[in-house]
Motif scaffolding. Structure first.
Motif, PDB file in Angstrom:
ATOM      1  N   LEU A  67     -54.270  26.411  25.685  1.00 51.84           N
ATOM      2  CA  LEU A  67     -53.434  25.322  25.175  1.00 51.84           C
ATOM      3  C   LEU A  67     -54.267  24.046  25.168  1.00 51.84           C
ATOM      4  CD1 LEU A  67     -50.153  25.992  27.252  1.00 51.84           C
ATOM      5  CD2 LEU A  67     -50.569  26.617  24.861  1.00 51.84           C
ATOM      6  N   VAL A  68     -54.472  23.462  24.020  1.00 48.83           N
ATOM      7  CA  VAL A  68     -55.305  22.250  23.959  1.00 48.83           C
ATOM      8  C   VAL A  68     -54.498  21.003  24.321  1.00 48.83           C
ATOM      9  CG1 VAL A  68     -56.868  23.238  22.253  1.00 48.83           C
ATOM     10  CG2 VAL A  68     -54.920  21.898  21.478  1.00 48.83           C
ATOM     11  N   ASP A  69     -53.164  21.085  24.213  1.00 50.48           N
ATOM     12  CA  ASP A  69     -52.316  19.949  24.584  1.00 50.48           C
ATOM     13  C   ASP A  69     -52.284  19.853  26.110  1.00 50.48           C
ATOM     14  OD1 ASP A  69     -49.707  18.665  25.462  1.00 50.48           O
ATOM     15  OD2 ASP A  69     -49.581  18.314  23.299  1.00 50.48           O
ATOM     16  N   GLN A  70     -52.766  18.730  26.645  1.00 49.88           N
ATOM     17  CA  GLN A  70     -52.904  18.597  28.098  1.00 49.88           C
ATOM     18  C   GLN A  70     -51.558  18.552  28.819  1.00 49.88           C
ATOM     19  OE1 GLN A  70     -55.533  15.319  28.951  1.00 49.88           O
ATOM     20  NE2 GLN A  70     -57.334  16.397  28.185  1.00 49.88           N
ATOM     21  N   ARG A  75     -47.913  21.339  32.508  1.00 47.31           N
ATOM     22  CA  ARG A  75     -46.588  21.896  32.806  1.00 47.31           C
ATOM     23  C   ARG A  75     -46.674  23.372  33.141  1.00 47.31           C
ATOM     24  NH1 ARG A  75     -41.952  21.879  29.021  1.00 47.31           N
ATOM     25  NH2 ARG A  75     -41.043  22.902  30.847  1.00 47.31           N
ATOM     26  N   LEU A  76     -47.468  24.100  32.371  1.00 47.85           N
ATOM     27  CA  LEU A  76     -47.608  25.536  32.614  1.00 47.85           C
ATOM     28  C   LEU A  76     -48.264  25.786  33.968  1.00 47.85           C
ATOM     29  CD1 LEU A  76     -47.371  28.465  31.683  1.00 47.85           C
ATOM     30  CD2 LEU A  76     -49.554  28.192  30.477  1.00 47.85           C
ATOM     31  N   GLU A  77     -49.307  25.028  34.285  1.00 52.42           N
ATOM     32  CA  GLU A  77     -49.992  25.202  35.564  1.00 52.42           C
ATOM     33  C   GLU A  77     -49.064  24.888  36.735  1.00 52.42           C
ATOM     34  OE1 GLU A  77     -53.370  22.662  34.893  1.00 52.42           O
ATOM     35  OE2 GLU A  77     -54.691  24.378  34.508  1.00 52.42           O
ATOM     36  N   ALA A  78     -48.251  23.843  36.586  1.00 50.49           N
ATOM     37  CA  ALA A  78     -47.308  23.476  37.651  1.00 50.49           C
ATOM     38  C   ALA A  78     -46.270  24.568  37.849  1.00 50.49           C
ATOM     39  CB  ALA A  78     -46.628  22.151  37.299  1.00 50.49           C
ATOM     40  N   ALA A  79     -45.762  25.117  36.747  1.00 49.90           N
ATOM     41  CA  ALA A  79     -44.757  26.186  36.836  1.00 49.90           C
ATOM     42  C   ALA A  79     -45.348  27.428  37.502  1.00 49.90           C
ATOM     43  CB  ALA A  79     -44.241  26.517  35.440  1.00 49.90           C
ATOM     44  N   ARG A 109     -57.559  20.507  18.728  1.00 48.61           N
ATOM     45  CA  ARG A 109     -56.889  20.959  17.503  1.00 48.61           C
ATOM     46  C   ARG A 109     -56.422  22.390  17.709  1.00 48.61           C
ATOM     47  NH1 ARG A 109     -60.927  20.626  12.728  1.00 48.61           N
ATOM     48  NH2 ARG A 109     -62.334  21.334  14.381  1.00 48.61           N
ATOM     49  N   PRO A 110     -55.112  22.594  17.944  1.00 55.69           N
ATOM     50  CA  PRO A 110     -54.613  23.967  18.120  1.00 55.69           C
ATOM     51  C   PRO A 110     -54.939  24.825  16.911  1.00 55.69           C
ATOM     52  CG  PRO A 110     -52.927  22.353  18.708  1.00 55.69           C
ATOM     53  CD  PRO A 110     -54.050  21.598  18.056  1.00 55.69           C
TER      54      PRO A 110
END
Length: 276
Positions: A67-70, A75-79, A109-110
């Motif tokens: 995921l290029v969007d930080q 959020r994913l890492e926290a979850a 750029r995704p």
């Protein structure tokens, strides 16, 4: 002992092909353990990520992501931390190395690798050519090919051709059929790299028997007769030797491994022709 399984969540803002390839290559090193893949492509919004996180919570396991969007990454890492699921951004170490080497910052750029550039259209053109020139079709156009694969039935000519086409290499394939001469154009090719594909007699028979079984056909034919198959292979080898064509034994080689060798030969040949 029963086979062990684990859940593997692959989260991508593009097609997910990179994650699938990397995870399968790594997982293949662990015998007796299989991954249950959960693939989430085109994850680019918080709503989409919410659904992914719910799936991970329902079936905890390993999480790999690109995921290029930080914000989404954080959020994913926290979850994952909250649910105790190990997670890894697969491309981050690669980006860090390239950035360090180039001294430049990347522009997020995704799906950037799938943009419609010249290389994309080259691959599409190669795929069109390859599909039109499968199994000996349009032999009069063989000189336009980059690579021509030759072999008896069930030597993986078509899947190898398609793999090469996906790499932008126009590939034709010619079947060697008992009692039928190869197209005369094959004997006079100049531009294409011609590669012979061979396999052990036992391997060919096994694949052909499976093919007949899927067609509900009788196996009491020369198609799976050991002496007949051995004769087919011997004649193919003589043809390859007469023309000094390079040969690949696909008995224990995957499509990817055979293709990698062909690409190496093709690039070397192309460099030689340019230098002349």
């Amino acid at each position: 002992m029963g086979r062990n399984y684990f859940h593997l969540h692959l989260v991508s803002d593009a097609t997910g092909e990179t994650l699938i390839a990397v995870s399968r290559a790594a997982a293949a090193q662990y015998q007796g353990v299989a991954s249950i893949e959960h693939v989430y492509p085109l994850v680019r919004t918080h709503d989409q990520l919410d659904r992914v996180i719910s799936e991970i919570e329902a079936a905890p396991g390993l999480v790999l992501f690109t995921l290029v969007d930080q914000e989404l990454s954080a959020r994913l890492e926290a979850a994952c931390k909250e649910t105790g699921c190990p997670c890894l951004s697969v491309l981050t170490p690669v980006h860090a190395m390239i950035q360090s080497y180039l001294g430049a910052v990347s522009t997020p750029r995704p799906g950037a690798q799938h943009m419609l550039n010249a290389d994309y259209f080259r691959r599409i053109d190669a795929l069109n050519f390859t599909m039109l020139h499968d199994d000996g079709q349009l032999a009069e156009d063989l000189e336009e090919a980059d690579v021509v694969l030759v072999g008896i039935s069930r030597t993986s000519k078509t899947p190898t051709s398609i793999y090469l086409a996906n790499r932008g290499i126009k590939t034709a394939n010619i079947p060697l059929v008992p009692g039928i001469s190869p197209p005369p154009q094959l004997e006079t090719l100049v531009k294409p790299l011609v590669v012979g594909l061979v396999a052990s007699t036992d391997r060919i028979i096994q694949i052909r028997q499976n093919r007949l079984l899927s067609l509900n056909a009788t196996d009491n034919t020369d198609y799976v007769d050991k002496d007949s198959v051995a004769d087919e292979m011997a004649k193919a080898r003589r043809l390859f030797s007469r023309h000094d064509w390079p040969v690949i034994d696909v008995t224990r080689r995957s499509i990817e491994e055979a293709s990698a060798t062909i690409i190496e030969w093709y690039n070397a040949r192309k460099a030689t022709l340019v230098a002349q």
